[in-house]
Design an enzyme around this catalytic site. Structure first.
Site, PDB file in Angstrom:
ATOM      1  N   HIS A 256      28.367  54.859  22.066  1.00 44.02           N
ATOM      2  CA  HIS A 256      28.799  55.031  20.678  1.00 44.02           C
ATOM      3  C   HIS A 256      28.956  56.516  20.363  1.00 44.02           C
ATOM      4  O   HIS A 256      27.995  57.208  20.000  1.00 44.02           O
ATOM      5  CB  HIS A 256      27.798  54.384  19.714  1.00 44.02           C
TER       6      HIS A 256
ATOM      7  N   HIS B 268      32.138  59.143  18.646  1.00 45.15           N
ATOM      8  CA  HIS B 268      33.497  59.259  18.094  1.00 45.15           C
ATOM      9  C   HIS B 268      34.177  60.493  18.679  1.00 45.15           C
ATOM     10  O   HIS B 268      33.642  61.606  18.572  1.00 45.15           O
ATOM     11  CB  HIS B 268      33.446  59.391  16.573  1.00 45.15           C
TER      12      HIS B 268
ATOM     13  N   HIS C 199      30.787  48.684  13.310  1.00 44.20           N
ATOM     14  CA  HIS C 199      29.784  49.442  12.567  1.00 44.20           C
ATOM     15  C   HIS C 199      29.220  48.535  11.479  1.00 44.20           C
ATOM     16  O   HIS C 199      29.969  48.108  10.586  1.00 44.20           O
ATOM     17  CB  HIS C 199      30.421  50.644  11.872  1.00 44.20           C
TER      18      HIS C 199
ATOM     19  N   GLU D 273      24.458  50.062   9.205  1.00 47.33           N
ATOM     20  CA  GLU D 273      24.128  51.493   9.285  1.00 47.33           C
ATOM     21  C   GLU D 273      23.632  51.903   7.899  1.00 47.33           C
ATOM     22  O   GLU D 273      22.484  52.314   7.740  1.00 47.33           O
ATOM     23  CB  GLU D 273      25.360  52.303   9.697  1.00 47.33           C
TER      24      GLU D 273
ATOM     25  N   HIS E  17      25.057  50.876  15.235  1.00 46.82           N
ATOM     26  CA  HIS E  17      23.872  51.190  14.423  1.00 46.82           C
ATOM     27  C   HIS E  17      23.013  49.931  14.192  1.00 46.82           C
ATOM     28  O   HIS E  17      22.074  49.688  14.920  1.00 46.82           O
ATOM     29  CB  HIS E  17      24.242  51.877  13.101  1.00 46.82           C
TER      30      HIS E  17
ATOM     31  N   ASP F 211      27.018  59.682  18.402  1.00 47.01           N
ATOM     32  CA  ASP F 211      27.859  59.341  17.253  1.00 47.01           C
ATOM     33  C   ASP F 211      28.892  60.429  16.967  1.00 47.01           C
ATOM     34  O   ASP F 211      30.067  60.262  17.284  1.00 47.01           O
ATOM     35  CB  ASP F 211      26.990  59.043  16.028  1.00 47.01           C
TER      36      ASP F 211
HETATM   37  O1  LIG Z   1      28.551  56.917  11.721  1.00 45.56           O
HETATM   38  C1  LIG Z   1      29.668  56.548  11.355  1.00 45.56           C
HETATM   39  N1  LIG Z   1      29.792  55.469  10.570  1.00 45.56           N
HETATM   40  C2  LIG Z   1      30.986  55.021  10.134  1.00 45.56           C
HETATM   41  N2  LIG Z   1      32.138  55.615  10.444  1.00 45.56           N
HETATM   42  C3  LIG Z   1      32.080  56.710  11.221  1.00 45.56           C
HETATM   43  C4  LIG Z   1      30.867  57.209  11.708  1.00 45.56           C
HETATM   44  N3  LIG Z   1      31.149  58.290  12.444  1.00 45.56           N
HETATM   45  C5  LIG Z   1      32.471  58.460  12.405  1.00 45.56           C
HETATM   46  N4  LIG Z   1      33.051  57.518  11.666  1.00 45.56           N
HETATM   47  C6  LIG Z   1      34.457  57.330  11.332  1.00 45.56           C
HETATM   48  O2  LIG Z   1      35.138  56.825  12.449  1.00 45.56           O
HETATM   49  C7  LIG Z   1      36.393  57.474  12.532  1.00 45.56           C
HETATM   50  C8  LIG Z   1      36.996  57.276  13.880  1.00 45.56           C
HETATM   51  O3  LIG Z   1      36.332  57.926  14.881  1.00 45.56           O
HETATM   52  C9  LIG Z   1      36.052  58.869  12.135  1.00 45.56           C
HETATM   53  O4  LIG Z   1      37.202  59.587  11.789  1.00 45.56           O
HETATM   54  C10 LIG Z   1      35.126  58.639  10.983  1.00 45.56           C
HETATM   55  O5  LIG Z   1      35.882  58.439   9.810  1.00 45.56           O
END
Ligand SMILES: O=c1[nH]cnc2c1ncn2[C@@H]1O[C@H](CO)[C@@H](O)[C@H]1O
Length: 753
Positions: free
Chosen positions: A409, A411, A607, A610, A631, A689
């Protein structure tokens, strides 16, 4: 030969209009008396007073000036006095008296004088003088005289020599040569041998794109994208993307994206993104993305770029990033990042440019980013925070777990190097608020525990630099693999939203970009290339997951189609990311995309839990058929659900440092849900993350688990094996990965957990 009458010349030479007594033309359609100066009579023409068709504009008619009435289309003109039908535009007719149907364009009619009516769609024509349906462009038909019409929509074709519809591009069909036409729309796909819609590539039966049958049975059925049929009868049915009917019958129905009817009747309705009507009647409605209307009337409304959550409770409403109205009314309001109004009213006030912290407690107080005390100012004098909890550990270069790791996980757009952002900005001439790695880092990172919504706002600091730039997109993917190699990761699944990195074929174009030429599809190809080159260079296995975004359900079908298209080039799954505090139930776009993922064998993670309640986790598992949960911390609040997920060995993608800075968990790590997961021998992994925004590394997550939560090396090994077992690689490759870990950990496979 007499020329055809012009439009404005209807009364001469063949027409007499019966006018009204006033001498003006009557309001009703005039009666036309037909006559001809020539008394010739064709077999089908009733009498001598035939005329020219209204609006006839064809070429000169070869014979004597007989004609047919408007719209006359009888192809069987037997005799010498036939004519051309209205709008005839075909080639010269080979014989003097035959005629062609309008739009008929096949010049190669084999026999003399044969012709078919336009739009002929009947069965095979029996004799040698058959023809093809208009517009037919398919391959040579195997039998000499048969043909199928374009848009054939009938039942399965019975015999072995039936043809394929034009444009059919699906996989090999199971039966002998039968097929469905493109645009096949039958709702009753009964058995295993039904066919696939065009482009469908999955194993099971499915519905065609653009499926439009309104008769979906049962309370929870969904409608296809673009569904525009009548009101849906059941309370749980979802509305199609682009659905625009205002007559939503029940409570809690949602509106489709782009829905713009202001008259939302009930208390639980939501507004679509792009909704811009300022007159929201109820206090708890939310404002859509990009809301730019006037001041909001109620105390609890809020504005925030991307903010779509529930009403904020108190008078300390926030303003959206980029908000620049200087007339902030209340004592507790905050200023948006980029706020630069010099005319701040009180003493000692100042706003650091780019301030993005939480609501400031007192009247007119301010803080430059991370300045320790109240009333201090000046961003220039800012120095790196010394309270960042894990920073000392980074500096000490302690390593939490030195053995090979699996990360599931992370991004991609939250794992970019700051130096790369600076380089690309310089090359593209994009102004940034800082030109050093340190300066830019301080602007991007979350300094203290915030909310998920605030955290998500951080992406706006730099995404406009990378998005839409082919070189940059490929570069971040390549560098990502290098960074993972340095962290001791041997297998990683990296996720991103193709739409967030695109600047065309994405609605709306994100990050205030101008339209360009990088589509979501291009983004996926570029990332695939970067990852692949990185894999070779750094000996790390890297796969990718494509993210749907909670607030953009109309992107999701494209996301799943991209997953399908690039499944052989490293894309292994679909995800749903973004702000979970959004009211997303029954968002048909995501639901349909996940349905399609299931049908096509695309792996799924979501997701959930979280910051959202356990119901979001439940929905992820039961509706979206998630195989892993991003999460999932708040699952613990629903013991029955938690037990169920433990029993089914659901994988939780845990991100410790992230969970502190997004406000998902108590910042006191000794209270972290992952401790419970560990005690219950749950199936989970440790992940970064968004290491860019948390200014962290994977090692820091492991160190945190070790130093603040008492994790042992054995538990690190166990959780990495769990991660490998729950990864989205095909079985054979997964086995190879597991073997690699067992060897590195000095384990026999049988001693697995
Ligand atoms: O922890 C998180 N929770 C929810 N969305 C997230 C988290 N981290 C990043 N992104 C979202 O996922 C998109 C694609 O990678 C990111 O641009 C951000 O808006």
């Amino acid at each position: 030969m007499r020329p055809p009458p012009a439009l404005g010349d209807l009364r001469a030479p063949h027409f007499i209009l019966h006018t009204s007594p006033t001498g003006l033309p009557p309001l009703s359609t005039p009666t036309i008396s037909q006559r001809t100066s020539h008394g010739t009579t064709g077999a089908v023409l009733p009498g001598p007073r035939t005329t020219r068709a209204l609006c006839y504009q064809g070429p000169a008619l070869p014979g004597p000036p007989t004609t047919r009435a408007p719209h006359y289309q009888d192809p069987v003109l037997p005799g010498p006095h036939t004519t051309r039908t209205l709008h005839y535009q075909g080639p010269a007719l080979p014989e003097p008296h035959t005629t062609r149907a309008p739009h008929y364009q096949d010049p190669a009619l084999p026999g003399p004088r044969t012709t078919r009516a336009p739009h002929y769609q009947g069965p095979a024509l029996p004799g040698p003088r058959t023809t093809r349906a208009p517009h037919y462009q398919g391959p040579a038909l195997p039998e000499p005289h048969t043909t199928r019409a374009l848009h054939y929509q009938g039942p399965p074709l019975p015999g072995p020599r039936t043809t394929r519809a034009p444009h059919y591009q699906g996989p090999v069909l199971p039966g002998p040569h039968t097929t469905r036409a493109p645009y096949y729309q039958s709702p009753v796909l009964p058995g295993p041998c039904t066919t696939r819609a065009p482009h469908y590539q999955g194993p099971n039966t499915t519905r065609a794109p653009y499926y439009q049958s309104p008769v979906l049975l049962g309370p929870c059925t969904t409608r296809a994208p673009y569904y525009q049929g009548p009101v849906l009868p059941e309370p749980c049915a979802t509305r199609a993307l682009h659905y625009q009917s205002p007559a939503l019958p029940g409570p809690r129905t949602t509106r489709a994206p782009h829905y713009q009817d202001p008259a939302l009747p009930g208390p639980h309705t939501t507004r679509a993104p792009y909704y811009q009507d300022p007159t929201l009647p109820e206090p708890h409605t939310t404002r859509a993305l990009h809301y730019q209307g006037p001041t909001l009337p109620e105390p609890h409304t809020t504005r925030a770029l991307h903010y779509q959550g529930p009403a904020l409770p108190g008078p300390r409403t926030t303003r959206a990033p980029h908000y620049q109205d200087p007339a902030l009314p209340g004592p507790h309001t905050t200023r948006a990042p980029y706020y630069q109004d010099p005319a701040l009213p009180g003493p000692r006030t100042t706003r650091a440019p780019y301030y993005q912290g939480p609501v400031l407690p007192g009247p007119r107080t301010t803080r430059a980013p991370t300045l320790p005390g109240p009333h201090t100012t000046s961003a220039e004098r800012f120095s790196p925070p010394d309270y960042f909890p894990a920073m000392a550990e980074v500096l000490s270069e302690a390593v939490g777990f030195e053995q090979p790791k699996v990360e599931l996980h992370v991004h991609l757009d939250g794992a970019i190097r700051v130096q790369t952002i600076l380089d690309v900005a310089k090359r593209r001439g994009v102004p940034l608020p800082a030109d050093t790695v340190e300066g830019m880092t301080q602007i991007i990172i979350v300094q203290e525990p915030a909310t998920l919504t605030e955290f998500l706002g951080k992406f706006a600091e730099y995404m406009h630099v990378i998005a839409g730039d082919r070189e940059a997109i490929k570069r971040i993917a390549y560098e990502f693999v290098e960074d993972k190699a340095k962290e001791g990761v041997v297998y990683v699944e990296v996720r991103y939203s193709p739409h967030f990195l695109a600047n065309t074929q994405v609605e709306p174009i994100p990050w205030d970009q101008e339209e360009g030429d990088v589509s979501p599809d291009d983004v996926v190809r570029l990332v695939n290339e970067g990852l692949k080159e990185g894999e070779k260079a750094f000996n790390v296995q890297a796969r990718s997951i494509l993210c749907c975004m909670r607030h953009m359900p109309n992107w999701s079908m494209t996301v799943v189609e991209l997953c399908k298209k690039y499944r052989r080039e490293g894309v292994v799954a679909i995800d749903l990311a973004g702000d979970e505090s959004l009211n997303t139930d029954a968002q048909s776009g995501h639901r349909l995309a996940y349905e399609e993922a299931v049908l096509s064998g695309i792996h799924r993670t979501v997701h959930a839990g979280e910051v959202g309640p356990p119901s979001v986790v439940k929905e992820a598992v039961e509706v979206l058929k998630a195989e892993r949960i991003g999460h999932g911390y708040r699952t613990l609040e629903d013991p029955a659900l938690y037990k169920q997920l433990l029993d089914q060995k659901m994988h939780f993608e845990v991100c410790p440092i992230s969970s502190k800075f997004t406000g998902a968990c108590d910042p006191d790590f000794t209270k972290h849900p992952v401790i419970r997961f560990r005690e219950d021998k749950a199936n989970y992994s440790l992940n970064t993350d968004d290491p860019l925004i948390f200014n962290s590394t994977l090692n820091l997550d492991y160190l945190t688990a070790q130093q603040h939560m008492g994790f042992t090396q054995e538990e690190f090994q166990r959780l990495n094996i769990c991660a490998a077992e729950s990864c989205f690689l095909p079985e054979e490759e997964k086995k190879a990965l597991l073997t690699k870990l067992y060897e590195a950990y000095g384990m026999q496979k049988s001693t697995g957990f």
